[in-house]
Design an enzyme around this catalytic site. Structure first.
Site, short mmCIF file in Angstrom:
data_model
loop_
_atom_site.label_atom_id
_atom_site.label_comp_id
_atom_site.label_asym_id
_atom_site.label_seq_id
_atom_site.Cartn_x
_atom_site.Cartn_y
_atom_site.Cartn_z
N GLY A 14 -37.91 33.15 -60.46
CA GLY A 14 -37.88 33.45 -62.20
C GLY A 14 -39.01 34.70 -62.33
O GLY A 14 -39.04 34.80 -63.50
N ASN A 16 -38.21 37.87 -62.06
CA ASN A 16 -37.59 38.79 -63.14
C ASN A 16 -37.15 38.16 -64.33
O ASN A 16 -37.24 39.25 -65.19
CB ASN A 16 -36.35 39.21 -62.26
N ARG A 67 -15.45 25.38 -57.43
CA ARG A 67 -16.30 26.35 -57.81
C ARG A 67 -15.93 26.70 -59.24
O ARG A 67 -16.65 27.04 -60.33
CB ARG A 67 -16.36 27.46 -56.97
N MET A 92 -28.30 32.71 -56.82
CA MET A 92 -28.03 32.86 -55.44
C MET A 92 -26.85 32.11 -55.15
O MET A 92 -26.50 31.67 -53.90
CB MET A 92 -29.25 32.33 -54.74
N LEU A 95 -20.31 34.40 -57.13
CA LEU A 95 -19.37 34.00 -58.16
C LEU A 95 -17.90 34.56 -57.94
O LEU A 95 -17.69 35.55 -57.35
CB LEU A 95 -20.04 34.71 -59.39
N HIS A 111 -30.95 43.38 -57.05
CA HIS A 111 -30.66 43.24 -55.58
C HIS A 111 -31.86 43.96 -54.84
O HIS A 111 -32.34 45.16 -55.12
CB HIS A 111 -29.37 43.79 -55.13
N GLU A 176 -38.99 45.85 -59.08
CA GLU A 176 -37.89 45.05 -59.79
C GLU A 176 -38.26 44.79 -61.28
O GLU A 176 -37.39 44.75 -62.18
CB GLU A 176 -37.61 43.90 -59.07
C1 GRF Z 1 -35.45 39.17 -56.10
O1 GRF Z 1 -35.87 39.94 -55.05
C2 GRF Z 1 -33.90 39.52 -56.73
O2 GRF Z 1 -34.03 41.05 -56.44
C3 GRF Z 1 -33.16 38.78 -55.69
O3 GRF Z 1 -33.74 37.53 -55.65
C4 GRF Z 1 -35.15 37.62 -56.06
C5 GRF Z 1 -35.39 36.71 -57.18
O4 GRF Z 1 -36.80 36.64 -57.36
N1 GRF Z 1 -31.62 38.78 -56.18
P1 GRF Z 1 -37.22 36.12 -58.79
O5 GRF Z 1 -36.50 34.67 -59.01
O6 GRF Z 1 -36.74 36.92 -59.91
O7 GRF Z 1 -38.73 36.03 -58.64
#
Ligand code: GRF
Length: 217
Positions: A14, A16, A67, A92, A95, A111, A176
């Protein structure tokens, strides 16, 4: 100012999500997080959400045989919180088309590659293996095909001669964390619009230096 209501979906650490939490705490930021949903009960991001005083919910996919039932539960949680924009942030699980259709042009993903190159997992290792000179990261609207959809922002990140997978992952994450809040701001301020397969950004958003990074308003 009416703020855009976000639902953030995570599966892991988490970082991001944390970038979005920090942005939402800034005065004048045009969005707020209404709910954080994890499909894994042990996701560290849940702690980050709770520490920030946010509603944090686990909807464990393992509790559902199908699902569709899992996605119905997620959908209900998002609508209960009157979410306007879903932010996938290290979520992860793939969907299904029905769920994606229900959130068309209202769900974005980050991504760690320069899409459409390196969809899927292990993007950094694959880029290093191929010897490309730029890695990157992308924020895009979600479509049913994995890591596909109209691109909102990208950062191109030069690969150093002595780059390792770990150093590239860390470097990419710093971009990111700048990009996700910037992309959400663009959307919240009505400066990004989907047109066909592309995203049109309003003219008053400054363009980046060539080859360097996305428009960061
Ligand atoms: C990030 O590299 C994002 O781009 C990818 O998964 C990773 C997640 O990292 N989809 P975090 O959980 O936000 O630390």
């Amino acid at each position: 100012m009416r703020k855009l209501r976000l639902g953030v979906m995570i599966s892991g650490s988490g970082t991001n999500l944390q970038a979005l939490i920090d942005a939402c705490q800034q005065h004048g930021y045009p969005a707020k997080i209404e709910v954080v949903i994890s499909n894994r009960p042990d996701a560290k991001g849940l702690e980050r959400a709770r520490t920030a005083g946010l509603k944090a919910v686990t909807i464990d996919h393992k509790d559902y045989e199908e699902r569709a039932a899992f996605e119905d539960a997620v959908h209900e949680c998002l609508t209960d919180h009157k979410v306007q924009l879903v932010c996938l942030a290290g979520f992860m699980r793939l969907l299904g088309a029905d769920f994606v259709g229900r959130w068309k042009d209202r769900m974005i993903n980050i991504h760690p590659s320069l899409l459409p190159s390196y969809k899927g997992l292990h993007t950094h290792a694959r880029a290093l293996e191929d010897g490309v000179k730029f890695a990157g990261c992308t924020i895009h609207y979600v479509r049913p095909e994995m890591d596909n959809g109209p691109i909102i922002m990208q950062a191109a990140i030069p690969i150093a001669p002595d780059e390792t997978e770990d150093s590239l992952i860390a470097k990419t994450l710093t971009y990111e964390h700048r990009m996700y809040p910037a992309a959400v701001r663009l959307i919240a301020e009505g400066k990004a619009r989907v047109s066909g397969h592309k995203v049109v950004i309003k003219e008053d958003v400054p363009l980046p230096e060539v080859g360097l990074i996305c428009p960061l308003p």
